[in-house]
Scaffold this motif. Structure first.
Motif, short mmCIF file in Angstrom:
data_model
loop_
_atom_site.label_atom_id
_atom_site.label_comp_id
_atom_site.label_asym_id
_atom_site.label_seq_id
_atom_site.Cartn_x
_atom_site.Cartn_y
_atom_site.Cartn_z
N THR A 141 1.72 5.29 0.75
CA THR A 141 1.52 6.39 1.69
C THR A 141 1.60 7.67 0.88
O THR A 141 2.63 7.95 0.25
CB THR A 141 2.58 6.39 2.79
N SER A 164 0.82 -1.21 0.00
CA SER A 164 0.00 0.00 0.00
C SER A 164 0.86 1.26 0.00
O SER A 164 1.92 1.32 0.63
CB SER A 164 -0.92 0.01 1.22
N HIS A 202 -4.68 0.85 7.48
CA HIS A 202 -3.76 1.70 6.72
C HIS A 202 -4.52 2.84 6.05
O HIS A 202 -4.09 4.00 6.09
CB HIS A 202 -3.03 0.87 5.66
N ARG A 211 -2.93 5.91 8.01
CA ARG A 211 -1.58 6.18 7.53
C ARG A 211 -1.49 6.55 6.06
O ARG A 211 -0.45 7.03 5.61
CB ARG A 211 -0.69 4.94 7.77
N MET A 212 -2.52 6.35 5.31
CA MET A 212 -2.40 6.48 3.85
C MET A 212 -2.35 7.93 3.38
O MET A 212 -1.66 8.25 2.42
CB MET A 212 -3.56 5.75 3.17
N ASP A 215 -6.26 -5.30 7.33
CA ASP A 215 -4.98 -4.62 7.16
C ASP A 215 -5.12 -3.39 6.26
O ASP A 215 -4.52 -2.35 6.50
CB ASP A 215 -3.91 -5.58 6.61
#
Length: 538
Positions: free
Chosen positions: A186, A184, A221, A225-226, A217
């Protein structure tokens, strides 16, 4: 794309605020946003209730706790105006200010929020008008915000506030954000404004990967956090934080930060895998305010401002600090390289001067992109893209941070049409069906061949971008082509598309001079005859 009906409704709401005593456009947008936010919270709570009732389980994660029913939009929208005013001012507004934990970025932005609606009659009118808005389509909210931001008189000065939404979506689609476990992305926008790039990325991720809650998961995220945005305009950040929450991102990092300033040990390095930005490019920043490593990246040595004497109009001497400065668009490119992880990628809008400027700083940043990292593409955009706020020509740079080179061929594309007229009116050139097809393509969906290339090049850009290997056979007279690194280096790292584009001149056949002279004589004779006829009538 807002309908005429919705535009008229927004105009009426704007007028209600203005005639009610709120004349500052940013304040209008803030108050408008607060009320939209309150309405949307009620909609979210209702949706969760419906899901819980449908599957026969208790309500999970309610927006309104038991005892807070009176704070919901549908509970107060039809009560007596004075009662509504007091409830919204004294209960609902404090509720949204404290909606998240005190340590969350949302709470930090909302702690200075002020409810400015001056009287009950204004609030009642605005609430009734907002209640009539049809906001069921997620795209409508984004279009509505863009339309409101277009009303900012400061938009011409602070062009970073408003990037055309279809250009944002194009940049997101070309970089294709990933939400897939450890792979993934960020994302960061170091000049976030109202977080338009982050919201477009969120829409793209949902369209391509579905609801992130389906995988734990991904869900954690996605919400925590993304998405990261920085800006030093508190008003815009507050609007952006609310907008991201309304789009379903529970805990984005939207922080007050002057990205170019030196924060010492707090300087952020190699933290993000994808950066999307349209940084401000209308000024210069004094060396004293800058992080030294950004100047070093431009081949400059940090210097302090020099104090010199200045005589005032009264004959008195006063100290004046005068120091060197650097262009903000170059500094942001250096900053983005610092923020990216190795292997991270970026799509950034820059003014054309970055592509061919001859100063040491211009040449240094271009050389860095080409030699030390991987410059992927330069998309030249027509000057009308940012009208009516600015007529400056711009381009999109796409590059990957490697630290050890990697540029082989740079892909150039000459965008000639973006779906809207390139004058101050910026009228839509696409039908509603074509606009919907374009939006689907920009959200990563495959579709039928786009039949309106002359009016909009964006689908063609995507098609050619994702098939760049096939571009090697294109000649330089076409709309896109590849240029080898060696040729760019040989041209002093000039990245202007006109430096490499081949112009094909069409041969024009002219009549012989004798034929042209005969026509001139015939015209003269006709004029003389006309004059004689006119004299005969007098």
């Amino acid at each position: 794309m807002l309908t005429g009906k919705l535009r008229n409704q927004v105009d009426k709401i704007w007028e209600a605020f203005w005639t009610g005593g709120i004349s500052n456009p940013i304040s209008v947008i803030e108050q408008f946003t607060y009320l939209l936010f309150i309405r949307r919270l009620d909609d979210i709570h209702t949706q969760r209730e419906q899901v819980a009732n449908a599957i026969g389980v208790p309500l999970n994660n309610p927006v309104f706790a038991p005892g807070q029913e009176a704070l919901r939009w549908h509970k107060f929208k039809n009560i007596d105006p004075q009662q509504m005013y007091e409830r919204v001012r004294d209960q609902v507004f404090p509720f949204i200010k404290n909606l998240h934990d005190a340590d969350s970025t949302f709470a930090q932005h909302m702690k200075d929020a002020i409810f400015m609606v001056p009287k009950a009659s204004v609030l009642d009118l605005v609430v009734q008008l907002i209640d009539q808005l049809d906001l069921r389509d997620r795209d409508t909210s984004g279009d509505l915000y863009e339309y409101m931001l277009s009303k900012l008189s400061s938009a011409g000065t602070n062009g970073q506030f408003r990037t055309p939404r279809h250009i944002i979506r194009l940049m997101v689609a070309m970089t294709a954000p990933v939400l897939d476990g450890d792979k993934s992305d960020t994302l960061c926008d170091p000049a976030a404004g109202t977080c338009g790039f982050l919201m477009a990325a969120e829409e793209y991720v949902r369209a391509c990967y579905g609801d992130p809650v389906l995988r734990h998961d991904n869900d954690s995220h996605f919400h925590n956090r993304m998405f990261t945005g920085f800006d030093f305009d508190q008003h815009m950040l507050r609007i952006g934080a609310m907008n991201l929450l309304l789009h379903g991102v529970n805990n984005p990092t939207v922080a007050y930060r002057d990205s170019l300033s030196d924060h010492g040990e707090g300087n952020i390095r190699e933290a993000y895998s994808l950066i999307l930005a349209n940084p401000p490019f209308k000024g210069s920043v004094a060396y004293d305010e800058l992080s030294p490593d950004l100047l070093s990246a431009l081949g400059k040595s940090p210097k302090k401002a020099q104090t010199r004497k200045k005589t005032t109009e009264h004959g008195e001497e006063a100290a004046e600090k005068k120091g060197p400065s650097e262009k903000s668009e170059l500094l942001f490119l250096a900053l983005i390289l610092r923020l990216l992880k190795t292997g991270g990628r970026a799509a950034v809008i820059v003014p054309d001067g970055v592509l061919f400027g001859s100063t040491k700083s211009h040449q240094a940043i271009r050389q860095t992109l080409v030699d030390k990292h991987k410059l992927d593409a330069v998309i030249s955009m027509p000057s009308g893209v940012f009208k009516p706020y600015a007529g400056v020509s711009t381009a999109i740079l796409l590059f990957t941070k490697t630290g050890n080179g990697g540029t082989d061929d740079v892909w150039f594309y000459d965008m000639r049409a973006d779906g809207w007229s390139l004058d101050d009116k910026r009228n839509a050139l696409l039908s509603e069906a074509q606009q919907e097809a374009l939006n689907r393509r920009l959200l990563g969906e495959a579709g039928e061949p786009f039949e309106a290339h002359e009016q909009c090049n964006l689908p063609d850009i995507l098609d050619r971008w994702f098939a760049r290997e096939g571009e090697k056979g294109r000649v330089r007279s076409e709309q896109s082509f590849l240029v080898p690194k060696e040729e760019i280096v040989g041209n002093g790292y000039d990245l202007a598309i006109n430096r490499y584009k081949q112009v094909v001149y069409e041969e024009v056949q002219y009549d012989a001079p004798q034929v042209i002279l005969a026509r001139i004589k015939a015209l003269q004779q006709a004029m003389e005859q006309g004059i004689e006829a006119l004299e005969g009538m007098l």
